[in-house]
Scaffold this motif. Structure first.
Motif, mmCIF file in Angstrom:
data_model
loop_
_atom_site.group_PDB
_atom_site.id
_atom_site.type_symbol
_atom_site.label_atom_id
_atom_site.label_comp_id
_atom_site.label_asym_id
_atom_site.label_seq_id
_atom_site.Cartn_x
_atom_site.Cartn_y
_atom_site.Cartn_z
ATOM 1 N N UNK A 111 11.293 16.519 -10.103
ATOM 2 C CA UNK A 111 12.302 16.121 -8.923
ATOM 3 C C UNK A 111 11.767 15.227 -7.799
ATOM 4 N N UNK A 112 10.420 15.628 -7.312
ATOM 5 C CA UNK A 112 9.931 14.998 -6.576
ATOM 6 C C UNK A 112 9.697 13.461 -6.756
ATOM 7 N N UNK A 113 9.163 13.241 -7.960
ATOM 8 C CA UNK A 113 9.076 11.748 -8.284
ATOM 9 C C UNK A 113 10.292 10.967 -8.350
ATOM 10 N N UNK A 114 11.350 11.630 -8.914
ATOM 11 C CA UNK A 114 12.596 10.930 -9.064
ATOM 12 C C UNK A 114 13.423 10.818 -7.787
ATOM 13 N N UNK A 115 12.948 11.550 -6.841
ATOM 14 C CA UNK A 115 13.592 11.392 -5.344
ATOM 15 C C UNK A 115 12.881 10.523 -4.284
ATOM 16 N N UNK A 116 11.392 10.618 -4.449
ATOM 17 C CA UNK A 116 10.522 9.977 -3.600
ATOM 18 C C UNK A 116 10.570 8.197 -4.028
ATOM 19 N N UNK A 117 10.491 8.136 -5.070
ATOM 20 C CA UNK A 117 10.461 6.424 -5.478
ATOM 21 C C UNK A 117 11.530 5.826 -5.072
ATOM 22 N N UNK A 141 -9.564 0.237 2.094
ATOM 23 C CA UNK A 141 -8.147 0.762 2.886
ATOM 24 C C UNK A 141 -7.142 1.207 2.129
ATOM 25 N N UNK A 142 -7.112 0.623 0.840
ATOM 26 C CA UNK A 142 -6.094 1.332 -0.117
ATOM 27 C C UNK A 142 -6.358 2.383 -0.623
ATOM 28 N N UNK A 143 -7.402 2.861 -0.789
ATOM 29 C CA UNK A 143 -7.895 4.031 -1.217
ATOM 30 C C UNK A 143 -7.653 5.229 -0.283
ATOM 31 N N UNK A 144 -7.823 4.904 0.890
ATOM 32 C CA UNK A 144 -7.752 5.780 2.066
ATOM 33 C C UNK A 144 -6.137 5.889 2.448
ATOM 34 N N UNK A 145 -5.324 4.869 2.013
ATOM 35 C CA UNK A 145 -3.868 5.058 2.179
ATOM 36 C C UNK A 145 -3.490 5.926 0.720
ATOM 37 N N UNK A 146 -4.047 5.545 -0.306
ATOM 38 C CA UNK A 146 -3.523 6.596 -1.269
ATOM 39 C C UNK A 146 -4.123 7.925 -1.046
ATOM 40 N N UNK A 147 -4.981 8.337 -0.516
ATOM 41 C CA UNK A 147 -5.534 9.726 -0.363
ATOM 42 C C UNK A 147 -4.345 10.480 0.542
ATOM 43 N N UNK A 148 -3.862 9.818 1.654
ATOM 44 C CA UNK A 148 -2.746 10.208 2.568
ATOM 45 C C UNK A 148 -1.578 10.390 1.742
ATOM 46 N N UNK A 149 -1.128 9.244 0.671
ATOM 47 C CA UNK A 149 -0.328 9.426 0.022
ATOM 48 C C UNK A 149 0.049 10.605 -0.876
ATOM 49 N N UNK A 150 -1.124 11.351 -1.185
ATOM 50 C CA UNK A 150 -0.863 12.598 -1.968
ATOM 51 C C UNK A 150 -0.145 13.847 -1.208
ATOM 52 N N UNK A 151 -0.095 13.512 -0.040
ATOM 53 C CA UNK A 151 0.901 14.623 0.851
ATOM 54 C C UNK A 151 2.434 14.753 0.181
ATOM 55 N N UNK A 152 2.781 13.406 -0.459
ATOM 56 C CA UNK A 152 3.989 13.735 -0.951
ATOM 57 C C UNK A 152 4.182 14.776 -2.078
ATOM 58 N N UNK A 212 0.880 -1.394 0.013
ATOM 59 C CA UNK A 212 -0.033 0.055 -0.006
ATOM 60 C C UNK A 212 1.001 1.245 -0.024
ATOM 61 N N UNK A 213 1.968 1.256 0.583
ATOM 62 C CA UNK A 213 2.849 2.246 0.695
ATOM 63 C C UNK A 213 3.400 2.397 -0.657
ATOM 64 N N UNK A 214 3.891 1.456 -1.452
ATOM 65 C CA UNK A 214 4.477 2.008 -2.655
ATOM 66 C C UNK A 214 3.455 1.994 -3.769
ATOM 67 N N UNK A 215 2.421 1.025 -3.902
ATOM 68 C CA UNK A 215 1.574 1.430 -5.100
ATOM 69 C C UNK A 215 0.518 2.657 -4.579
ATOM 70 N N UNK A 216 0.320 2.969 -3.459
ATOM 71 C CA UNK A 216 -0.264 4.266 -3.110
ATOM 72 C C UNK A 216 0.247 5.379 -3.521
ATOM 73 N N UNK A 217 1.712 5.207 -3.321
ATOM 74 C CA UNK A 217 2.601 6.435 -4.054
ATOM 75 C C UNK A 217 2.705 6.666 -5.533
ATOM 76 N N UNK A 218 2.453 5.278 -6.193
ATOM 77 C CA UNK A 218 2.266 5.272 -7.716
ATOM 78 C C UNK A 218 0.786 5.785 -7.977
ATOM 79 N N UNK A 219 -0.191 5.603 -7.430
ATOM 80 C CA UNK A 219 -1.402 6.211 -7.783
ATOM 81 C C UNK A 219 -1.463 7.635 -7.390
ATOM 82 N N UNK A 220 -0.833 8.373 -6.399
ATOM 83 C CA UNK A 220 -0.788 9.508 -6.151
ATOM 84 C C UNK A 220 0.249 10.379 -6.829
ATOM 85 N N UNK A 221 1.088 9.722 -7.571
ATOM 86 C CA UNK A 221 1.717 10.548 -8.377
ATOM 87 C C UNK A 221 1.356 10.677 -9.784
ATOM 88 N N UNK A 222 0.510 9.613 -10.043
ATOM 89 C CA UNK A 222 -0.359 9.735 -11.460
ATOM 90 C C UNK A 222 -1.135 10.814 -11.217
#
Length: 497
Positions: free
Chosen positions: A274-280, A232-243, A67-77
């Motif tokens: 730069x955010x995406x290339x550092x956070x991943x 649960x994944x969607x809730x985690x993804x919403x928080x991932x948008x803080x990135x 959820x941490x990784x794929x939530x970040x993928x969804x938030x990045x897109x």
């Protein structure tokens, strides 16, 4: 021959400079920012790898490492589409007002004043809460670091609040007393953040002796929330948008740039890139290094625990955590800069109480000192909630993500509804007919959907301590806007001249 309102919009937005050309007759702020310093300011606030380091615990509890990784993928897109649409508007209508100014310019004459007023208040509140969230992360980190080296000490909420207030005061002093040093200071913090990323990544990759398996990181879904896996994944993804929070930061110093129509969209795009290339890379590295995710989830400083598990050294973990704290403190300065500039722009258009006071530019400092100090006082007073209830405080903080995304989406939805070709003027950065429609449509659909998800509690069954008060906060802020508008602002606020 008189011009239509839309023709007036295009004519107004055709100049390459923000300021008087955008209908602002007050004295200008000095044009002291370059593309590099604007990028540094934008990245210092967004700082994706740092921002995610502070908030990944929620998706971790929602579904474990996947959820941490794929939530970040969804938030990045999602954030990429939203940012592209917003950058196009920033190229069309550069102004320190940012989203509320965009909303005014693209709305029909009948509705532009109330729409801009609502967007202005949401923007100011969101940026104040963003500053508060940054300050409280720094305060918590400082207090918990002390408790690690003195186990008998447990930071009380009032002590954390005092650190929080001190950090806000120091940051405000830097912004108001050293305005000319801000561009160089932002570049220093940008370099510090990048060096911190490199040091953290290399240290974690080189020193960790026991890595988790790829299956554990990318496949083993561990849902501890009580929700079904999809929710649960969607809730985690919403928080991932803080990135990617505060991606609009560069918009609010548009009037301090020589070529804002060109450079603000560039700074926003580069901040996202730069955010995406550092956070991943950093997220993947710390997920493999976190050998005990339960210890990480329960740690008062999760990033410290990850450093400790990777290096097996208290000293190394402390040095890297202090580095993170230093960069986060720099981000607080950037947030105070942006909050003050936005409040100044909104007051300039009579959007705030006592607007004439907050719209002044200090003669000697050549900075909106009144607006900056006023916002800082509000942030400090707001922090008192933390003493009474950290849960309520965190619910307000969630509003920073929610409110900013609403202000990103509303102008794009209006453009899509009224017709891009008819509304938008000639601009250096354009998405084109099809990509532009796609970005605007995605923003208009995604943000209302994720707003609903934001209101869900993070765990079931819900208790008083785990209750999500975001819906209550939304209602309260909406009432505040309505009371302010119908209490008299509908008579005095007409938006930019």
């Amino acid at each position: 021959m008189s011009k239509t309102p839309d023709q007036l919009d295009s004519a107004t937005g055709d100049s390459d400079h923000a300021g008087p050309q955008m209908g602002h007759n007050q004295e200008e702020l000095p044009r002291q920012f370059s593309l590099l310093s604007t990028l540094a300011l934008g990245f210092s606030m967004t700082n994706s790898w740092l921002g995610y380091s502070a908030t990944f615990i929620t998706p971790l509890l929602m579904g474990g490492s996947p959820a941490v990784f794929f939530g970040l993928v969804g938030a990045s897109i999602a954030s990429s589409f939203i940012t592209a649409g917003l950058a196009e508007l920033a190229s069309a209508y550069p102004s320190s007002g940012g989203q509320y100014h965009f909303a005014f310019m693209v709305s029909s004459p009948r509705y532009r004043a109330p729409v801009a007023f609502a967007m202005g208040w949401l923007s100011v509140v969101a940026w104040a809460l963003t500053s508060a969230s940054t300050a409280v992360v720094c305060a918590q980190m400082a207090g918990n670091l002390a408790s690690i080296y003195n186990p008998r000490y447990t930071p009380e909420p009032w002590q954390t609040y005092l650190i929080y207030a001190a950090l806000v005061l120091i940051s405000t002093g830097i912004v108001c007393l050293l305005p000319r040093a801000l561009p160089r200071g932002e570049i220093v913090m940008f370099i510090s953040s990048f060096l911190g990323f490199v040091a953290s990544l290399v240290t974690v990759l080189v020193t960790q002796k026991h890595k988790r398996s790829a299956t554990a990181v990318f496949v083993d879904y561990e849902n501890l929330s009580g929700w079904n896996n999809g929710t649960s994944f969607l809730i985690g993804l919403s928080t991932s948008m803080y990135a990617y929070l505060a991606i609009d930061g560069a918009c609010h110093i548009a009037e301090e740039l020589p070529n804002p129509k060109r450079d603000v969209p560039r700074a926003m795009g580069l901040t996202m890139l730069i955010g995406a290339t550092t956070v991943f890379p950093w997220t993947i590295a710390f997920l493999f290094a976190a050998t005990d995710t339960n210890a990480v989830a329960s740690s008062p400083i999760p990033i410290y625990t990850i450093y400790l598990q990777a290096t097996q050294s208290d000293s190394a973990a402390t040095v890297l955590t202090v580095w993170v704290l230093f960069v986060y403190s720099g981000a607080l300065v950037s947030c105070i800069v942006t909050t003050g500039r936005l409040a100044y722009a909104f007051a300039r258009d009579e959007g705030l109480p006592y607007s004439s006071f907050f719209a002044r530019v200090h003669t000697k400092q050549q900075a909106p000192v009144n607006a900056t100090v006023g916002c800082s006082v509000a942030i400090i007073l707001y922090g008192l909630i933390y003493i009474g209830s950290t849960t309520a405080f965190n619910s307000f903080i969630s509003m920073s993500i929610l409110s900013l995304n609403v202000t990103y989406a509303v102008p794009q939805a209006i453009v899509l509804f009224r017709g891009r070709e008819r509304i938008l003027p000639k601009r250096p950065f354009t998405l084109g007919r099809y990509l532009g429609r796609l970005c605007n449509a995605f923003s208009a659909v995604w943000v209302p959907f994720i707003t609903i998800i934001f209101c869900f509690p993070t765990s079931l069954p819900t208790t008083v301590s785990s209750m999500n008060y975001v819906s209550v906060v939304i209602t309260g802020i909406s009432l505040l806007i309505l009371v302010s508008w119908f209490g008299g602002k509908y008579k005095t606020f007409s938006g930019p001249d």
